[in-house]
Each structure stands twice: as structure tokens, then as C-alpha cells.
Design an enzyme around this catalytic site. Structure first.
Site, PDB file in Angstrom:
ATOM      1  N   GLU A 176      24.149 -51.094   8.711  1.00  0.00           N
ATOM      2  CA  GLU A 176      25.130 -51.978   7.867  1.00  0.00           C
ATOM      3  C   GLU A 176      25.968 -52.854   8.208  1.00  0.00           C
ATOM      4  O   GLU A 176      26.883 -53.467   6.946  1.00  0.00           O
ATOM      5  CB  GLU A 176      26.111 -50.325   7.787  1.00  0.00           C
ATOM      6  CG  GLU A 176      27.104 -49.952   8.736  1.00  0.00           C
ATOM      7  CD  GLU A 176      25.774 -49.106  10.370  1.00  0.00           C
ATOM      8  OE1 GLU A 176      27.128 -48.442  11.488  1.00  0.00           O
ATOM      9  OE2 GLU A 176      25.468 -49.233   9.931  1.00  0.00           O
ATOM     10  N   CYS A 281      16.870 -57.869  22.527  1.00  0.00           N
ATOM     11  CA  CYS A 281      16.668 -56.965  23.486  1.00  0.00           C
ATOM     12  C   CYS A 281      15.547 -57.691  24.630  1.00  0.00           C
ATOM     13  O   CYS A 281      15.457 -57.341  25.259  1.00  0.00           O
ATOM     14  CB  CYS A 281      15.865 -55.485  23.199  1.00  0.00           C
ATOM     15  SG  CYS A 281      14.241 -56.506  22.080  1.00  0.00           S
ATOM     16  N   GLU A 384      23.035 -53.149  29.900  1.00  0.00           N
ATOM     17  CA  GLU A 384      22.972 -54.168  29.188  1.00  0.00           C
ATOM     18  C   GLU A 384      23.940 -54.750  28.304  1.00  0.00           C
ATOM     19  O   GLU A 384      24.695 -53.838  27.709  1.00  0.00           O
ATOM     20  CB  GLU A 384      21.690 -53.184  27.906  1.00  0.00           C
ATOM     21  CG  GLU A 384      21.354 -54.662  26.931  1.00  0.00           C
ATOM     22  CD  GLU A 384      20.803 -54.148  26.105  1.00  0.00           C
ATOM     23  OE1 GLU A 384      19.545 -54.897  25.208  1.00  0.00           O
ATOM     24  OE2 GLU A 384      20.567 -52.509  25.610  1.00  0.00           O
TER      25      GLU A 384
END
Length: 499
Positions: A176, A281, A384
Site C-alpha cells: 500500500e 533483499c 537485516e
């Protein structure tokens, strides 16, 4: 201000339930649009529409599906600038990076145009007296992809073309935060001749996601995002009898050996660590230097280049790195840098002090950051970061470097820089990581291979696109047949054999 609606059954459909979310320009921090958020009724409508379309689409000839896919690829190219502008304005990445994202996504569409070859089955003649066996791959039904903010065009294109070419009907639930590309692709599919209801877009948040995962009309779900959410998606989806592939987080290591071409490694790591502001990623976020001499030379050269990276609005020519996606994420990245410094890491280059370009002071900017002397117990190593932060870990040997990679919970991508063939071969064979590069910083497979990690970077049995994608979006059927002939006589009640 603009508004983004759902796309269901070949037309724009307003969200019901009265909920919406703002769409920000990350380079200014200003609201530029609004997206309607799906209610459970909206999801139900999309599933019903896709299920109805499946009846005829799954019976559509392969060459007709391919002709639509070829036309879709042509329209994507013609509308490349429009897609690119949406990526830049809603995600924040610079123009060239957005163009690169589109190119990699388009490659999957091209690969899907070869679906007749990929759907070929196997045939065994005369396995028994007058008996033949063959298998086919058939579509699952209504399937869904839940995609992340960092690649609003590429990751959807990793799933949509193959799934549709295989005969499925599709529901996309994009992020979104940057939803516009999804609706552009839906429009282009319609222009390419895809029947209404075969491809649908539902915008939403956790309300939509949870209903998708529990809806008994959806056969399979593909997801890309963080590991905690990927694990939730996988377990919730499979508990509701769905086929699920859920790709999670990463902490990708680059090992730099003493014999490596340091200049080549440095050039590679600049792009891999700081490209797209580190929101990949497959970002190279850990440089493992084997020996202090390697570390010292490498850090000096990386710093010299990184401090000259032009950071600013992606729509401005010449900028090489844009902002982060949200104010909250920017604060998290800077907070992790501060944690690393507090834990003893040396801040070689500090992106926290970067001030937004003129007129963009409220944008979500963090400059390139380098942290040296990082250890495996620090949060900047374990987590991460998903920002423009390169952490450097110093080790004494190749064995120590490999142990770091093997021991980390993530296993998405890794690479090694070396001239030694035996070291490279040992590394590629033994390392517990799904995608491996040798003197290649971002080992993202091309469309005719498959993308996916190991360990807690993926949940599910199938990687994305390529041969694995075809397997995920189809189910195998095996047919054993015998036709009556004059030579058959009498019934046989024994267990069937190959005699």
C-alpha cells in the site's frame, strides 16, 4: 492528490468499508495520494471474479495465452517511462535504478512467453501390454501474490506472468506504500487482450492479507517480505491448506580474500551495498575481510567512493541514491547505526548526518554508512538493516569467513571475491546459501533459472520464477491409459504390474 482503487474484473473498483492510507513522496515527506484499503468483502469480490474467469481461461489454448503475453510485454516497453515515474515518486529510488528494476521484471514476462515448452509433460509408451503413461501440468485455480514495497514492479512480475501463462487466474495484493504500478500493469493486461477477471488487484493491509490466507477460494499464495511476516504467511496459509512460498529477510555476506582484485570488489560493493538505498533483499550488507591488510585497503577505497555518492530526489538528473521508504524506517536505520556505534563499531562514514537536498529537508534520507570492526554479537550484524549501511567484519582466515556465513540465520545470497579456483569451488559447493556469486556481487538468477534462498530466508518448497515457478503455479497429473483391442480377454484381479 490522486486516488488508487482496486482493479477487479477489468475495471477500477472503489474500496468498501471506508478505510484508506496515504501515499507519501519519500523525497519530501509530503502526502501525494491515497489508496483505498480492502475490506473482506472486497477480497471476496476479487476471488469470485477470478474464480468465474478461471473456467474459461484455464481452457484457453496455450498459443492464445502466449500471444497475450507477447502483447503485454510490448505494452510494458511502450509504457516504461510511466511505470518508472511511479516507482521513483512512490518508492524513492533514482530513475536509473527504477529502469533496472523494470528490465529484470520484463525478462520474466519474456520467459513466460515460452510457457508451451515449459509445460511439456513426459510420455512412456508400452509400460505394460497396451498401456501408456503420460503426465501433464495443470493450473491450480485462483492464486495470489503479496508483494513488497521495495520492488513495486519487478517482484509482481516475478509471479504474475508465469502464473497466468500456466492457466491460473490471479489476485495481486501490492504494498500500500507504492501501489500505482500494479494498476498500470492491470490496465496494460486489459489492453493486451487478457479477459476480464483473469488479473485483479486488491490494495490493502493486514485485513486483506489475513482474509486471503484463510479464503478457501484461493489455492496458492506467494509472498516476499521480512522473515517474521514470511513465517506468519507460510504457517497461516498452509494451515488453511494452501500452497505457499514465502521469501523472507537476508543478511548477505561478501567474502574478500587476500588474493582478490580489491578494486573490482570495491566497485561491486558500492553498487550492491548502497544501490536503492540498501532496500534490497539481495543487498550486500556485510563485507567479510580476510586479514587486516585487505580490510584497511578495502575500507579506504569504499569510503572514497561512497562519500561522493549523490543522494537526492530520484526525479532529479544525476542523483545516484534516493531516500528510504518511510519516516519510521529511516529512523530505524539510523537507530541501528547508533546501536552499532554504542556496541563498539567504528563509524567510518556516517549517513546519519546527511541533510536532505535543497527543498527536500523533510525527506527520508540517510547517507551511505560504513561501520568497521563489527562483531557477530552486534545488532547491526544480526539484523537485516534494509538501508545504505555496509558493516565490515574482520577475520583471520577463509575458514573463519565461511563459519560466519554458515552460522547466520539467513541464507539468501552471498559471494566471494578471489582468484583461487579451488577456494571458489569449495565455497560454492559447501556454503549453506541459496544464491552464490563468484566475483559477482548480486547473484540474482536470470529468468530461466529460479530465485530463492535457504534457511530462514524462505519458507516453502519452491523458489520463484523459472522452472521452480512453473512447478509452484501448477499441479502434476499422471494418466495411465489402455484402449480396448481384440487381443484383450478376461479380467485379472491381481495387483497391476508391468507385465
Amino acid at each position: 492528490m490522486y486516488k488508487i482503487d482496486h482493479y477487479i474484473g477489468g475495471k477500477n473498483v472503489a474500496a468498501t468499508g471506508g478505510r484508506s492510507a496515504p501515499i507519501y513522496d519519500p523525497s519530501t515527506g509530503q502526502v501525494q495520494g491515497e489508496v483505498g484499503l480492502a475490506s473482506t468483502d472486497d477480497v471476496d469480490t476479487a476471488v469470485e471474479t477470478a474464480a468465474k474467469a478461471f473456467e474459461s481461461w484455464s481452457d484457453t489454448g496455450l498459443m492464445k495465452r502466449v500471444s497475450i503475453m507477447f502483447k503485454f510485454r510490448e505494452l510494458l516497453e511502450q509504457n516504461r517511462d510511466e511505470l518508472c515515474e511511479h516507482i521513483v515518486k512512490e518508492h524513492g529510488k533514482v530513475w536509473d535504478d527504477a529502469m533496472g528494476e523494470l528490465t529484470r521484471g520484463f525478462e520474466i514476462v519474456e520467459n513466460a512467453c515460452g510457457i508451451p515448452e515449459m509445460l511439456k509433460g513426459e510420455f512412456s509408451e508400452q509400460v505394460g501390454s497396451g498401456i501408456d503413461v503420460y503426465n501433464t501440468r495443470q493450473a491450480l485455480g485462483v492464486v495470489c501474490s503479496i508483494t513488497p514495497f521495495n520492488f513495486p514492479a519487478m517482484v509482481p512480475l516475478w509471479t504474475i506472468p508465469l502464473a497466468i501463462a500456466c492457466g491460473n487466474t490471479f489476485i495481486l495484493k501490492p504494498s500500500e506504500r507504492d501501489p500505482s504500478c500494479a494498476n498500470v500493469m492491470a490496465r496494460l493486461f486489459s489492453e493486451a487482450g487478457l479477459p476480464d477477471g483473469v488479473f485483479n488487484v486488491v490494495h490493502g493491509d493486514k485485513v486483506a492479507v489475513d482474509h486471503i490466507l484463510k479464503h478457501n477460494g484461493i489455492e496458492a499464495v506467494s509472498f516476499v517480505g521480512s522473515t517474521p511476516v514470511a513465517e506468519y504467511i507460510y504457517h497461516t496459509g498452509t494451515a488453511n491448506n494452501k500452497r505457499v512460498q514465502a521469501l523472507g529477510g537476508a543478511k548477505n555476506h561478501a567474502i574478500i580474500m587476500p588474493d582478490a582484485d580489491i578494486d573490482q570488489a570495491v566497485d561491486a560493493m558500492i553498487g550492491a551495498a548502497f544501490g536503492s538505498a540498501g532496500e534490497r533483499c539481495m543487498a550486500l550488507s556485510v563485507a567479510v575481510a580476510v586479514g587486516d591488510n585487505v580490510a584497511d585497503e578495502m575500507i579506504t577505497k569504499i569510503k572514497d567512493q561512497a562519500e561522493n555518492i549523490k543522494v537526492g530526489c530520484g526525479m532529479s538528473a544525476g542523483n545516484e541514491m534516493g531516500p528510504l521508504i518511510t519516516k519510521e524506517h529511516c529512523a530505524r536505520v539510523k537507530g541501528l547505526i547508533s546501536e552499532g556505534e554504542k556496541d563498539g563499531a567504528k563509524v567510518v562514514l556516517d549517513g546519519r548526518t546527511f541533510e536532505g537536498p535543497d527543498g527536500k529537508e523533510d525527506g527520508y534520507f540517510c547517507g551511505p554508512t560504513i561501520l568497521d570492526n563489527v562483531t557477530k554479537d552486534m545488532s547491526v550484524y544480526k539484523e537485516e538493516i534494509f538501508g545504505p549501511v555496509l558493516v565490515v567484519v574482520r577475520v583471520n582466515s577463509y575458514g573463519d569467513a565461511v563459519k560466519l556465513v554458515q552460522d547466520h540465520e539467513y541464507g539468501n545470497g552471498t559471494c566471494i571475491f578471489t582468484r583461487e579456483g579451488d577456494i571458489a569451488r569449495n565455497f560454492t559447493r559447501k556454503i549453506k546459501v541459496g544464491m552464490v556469486g563468484v566475483n559477482v556481487p548480486l547473484p540474482v538468477p536470470l529468468a530461466f533459472h529460479s530465485f530463492g534462498g535457504w534457511k530462514r530466508s524462505i519458507f516453502g518448497d519452491h523458489h520463484m520464477y523459472g522452472p521452480e515457478g512453473v512447478r509452484f503455479w501448477t499441479k502434476i497429473k499422471t494418466v495411465t491409459s489402455r484402449w480396448p483391442t481384440s487381443i484383450m480377454s478376461g479380467a485379472n484381479l491381481s495387483f497391476p504390474s508391468s507385465d
